[in-house]
Design a protein around this motif. Structure first.
Motif, PDB file in Angstrom:
ATOM      1  N   GLU A 245       0.828  -1.209   0.000  1.00  0.00           N
ATOM      2  CA  GLU A 245       0.000   0.000   0.000  1.00  0.00           C
ATOM      3  C   GLU A 245       0.860   1.255   0.000  1.00  0.00           C
ATOM      4  N   VAL A 246       0.454   2.229  -0.815  1.00  0.00           N
ATOM      5  CA  VAL A 246       1.179   3.499  -0.889  1.00  0.00           C
ATOM      6  C   VAL A 246       0.186   4.654  -0.800  1.00  0.00           C
ATOM      7  N   ALA A 247       0.748   5.867  -0.723  1.00  0.00           N
ATOM      8  CA  ALA A 247      -0.057   7.083  -0.656  1.00  0.00           C
ATOM      9  C   ALA A 247       0.193   7.939  -1.882  1.00  0.00           C
TER      10      ALA A 247
ATOM     11  N   VAL B 184      -3.528   1.967  -3.545  1.00  0.00           N
ATOM     12  CA  VAL B 184      -3.296   3.368  -3.160  1.00  0.00           C
ATOM     13  C   VAL B 184      -4.350   3.708  -2.107  1.00  0.00           C
ATOM     14  N   THR B 185      -3.959   3.715  -0.845  1.00  0.00           N
ATOM     15  CA  THR B 185      -4.939   3.750   0.240  1.00  0.00           C
ATOM     16  C   THR B 185      -4.981   5.061   1.018  1.00  0.00           C
ATOM     17  N   THR B 186      -4.085   5.983   0.708  1.00  0.00           N
ATOM     18  CA  THR B 186      -4.038   7.264   1.415  1.00  0.00           C
ATOM     19  C   THR B 186      -3.852   8.385   0.401  1.00  0.00           C
ATOM     20  N   LEU B 187      -4.572   9.490   0.598  1.00  0.00           N
ATOM     21  CA  LEU B 187      -4.469  10.642  -0.301  1.00  0.00           C
ATOM     22  C   LEU B 187      -4.164  11.895   0.499  1.00  0.00           C
ATOM     23  N   VAL B 188      -3.359  12.774  -0.077  1.00  0.00           N
ATOM     24  CA  VAL B 188      -3.201  14.125   0.434  1.00  0.00           C
ATOM     25  C   VAL B 188      -3.893  15.054  -0.556  1.00  0.00           C
TER      26      VAL B 188
END
Length: 296
Positions: free
Chosen positions: A20-22, A47-51
């Motif tokens: 998993e990456v952001a 892709v489990t995190t977003l900014v």
């Protein structure tokens, strides 16, 4: 984005990552899908995190709101470098979506910065940006407004202990100079890194994070790939800057967080590293850069 790209529509889902990456920098408010749709597609490929990054007061407010609603969404808030001159000059057109605005001047810019600071104080806001300098087609008056805004954002990031997210277009020397003069925050991110190998080495000496986007896959981007090879693994991030900078083979079509795997694999190939090991580093680096627990 080209007309042909729009007509082709959204690219297909790529092969999922096994780690998993952001996506360290995206603009979901400028994309076709809702936040729910965006997160679902992204999670399906690892892709489990977003900014979510704001570019004006309205966009920053929206970023803070969605980050408050979604556990895996974090916010960065700011006036984009190209927004600062429009506020100062009282131009209601172009980048801003705020509609009617004050007559302009530094007072109007300071008023907008006060609104950004109020948002930056929120716990779900982990970054101040994107701020910085954009010298592309910017005249002297616009450059002065950008510098005033950039210095204010640096101070704001330090005061609230937030990551500083930098937009740097054709302004490397001036961005580095202002960071030196003001004193960079502990966590500084060069979003959509655009320098060469020498610039990457300079950033590395200062401990600045370098976030790479889909343009590393473009045929004419060899200097950028050289920079990627020169950058230390512990300072690397990955982003989409969606809906812009869609990676090959879909250049010209709309970008979105679910296309991050294409960029991660291109980064790994350029650096001659394992995709899995690079993805682990990217995930850890993004959490460290923005100050959230890994796996959050």
């Amino acid at each position: 984005m080209s007309r042909e790209g729009r007509e082709q529509g959204a690219p297909p889902l790529p092969e999922a990552l096994t780690v998993e990456v952001a996506d360290s920098h995206t603009h979901v408010d400028m994309q076709a899908d809702s936040m729910d749709e965006t997160l679902a597609k992204a999670a399906s490929v690892g892709v489990t995190t977003l900014v979510q990054v704001g570019c004006d007061v309205a966009g920053s407010r929206w970023a803070a709101e969605v980050a408050g609603e979604y556990e895996r969404v974090h916010a960065a808030v700011a006036l984009h470098p190209n927004e600062a001159p429009r506020v100062v000059l009282g131009d209601p057109d172009g980048w801003s979506r705020q509609g009617a605005r004050p007559a302009g001047g530094e007072a109007a810019l300071d008023e907008a910065l006060d609104q950004i600071e109020a948002l930056a104080a929120l716990p779900q806001v982990l970054g101040v940006g994107e701020t910085g300098l954009d010298h592309f087609r910017t005249g002297p008056e616009g450059m002065a407004a950008q510098e005033h805004s950039f210095r204010a954002h640096i101070e704001l990031a330090k005061r609230h202990d937030k990551a500083l997210v930098i937009h740097d277009r054709e302004a490397h020397a001036d961005v580095l100079r202002i960071l030196r003069e003001e004193g960079a925050p502990d966590r500084t991110v060069f979003h959509c890194f655009s320098g060469d190998a020498e610039m990457a080495e300079t950033c590395a000496r200062h401990g600045y994070f370098m976030s790479f986007a889909g343009n590393i896959t473009f045929k004419n981007a060899q200097p950028l790939r050289d920079a990627l090879k020169a950058a230390p693994r512990e300072l690397l991030l990955v982003e989409t800057d969606a809906p812009f900078l869609t990676p090959a083979p879909h250049r010209g079509r709309p970008n979105a967080p679910y296309l991050i795997p294409l960029t991660v694999r291109a980064m790994a190939k350029t650096r001659e590293e394992s995709t899995e090991e690079l993805a682990k580093a990217l995930a850890a680096n993004t959490a460290r850069a923005f100050g959230y627990p890994l796996g959050d």
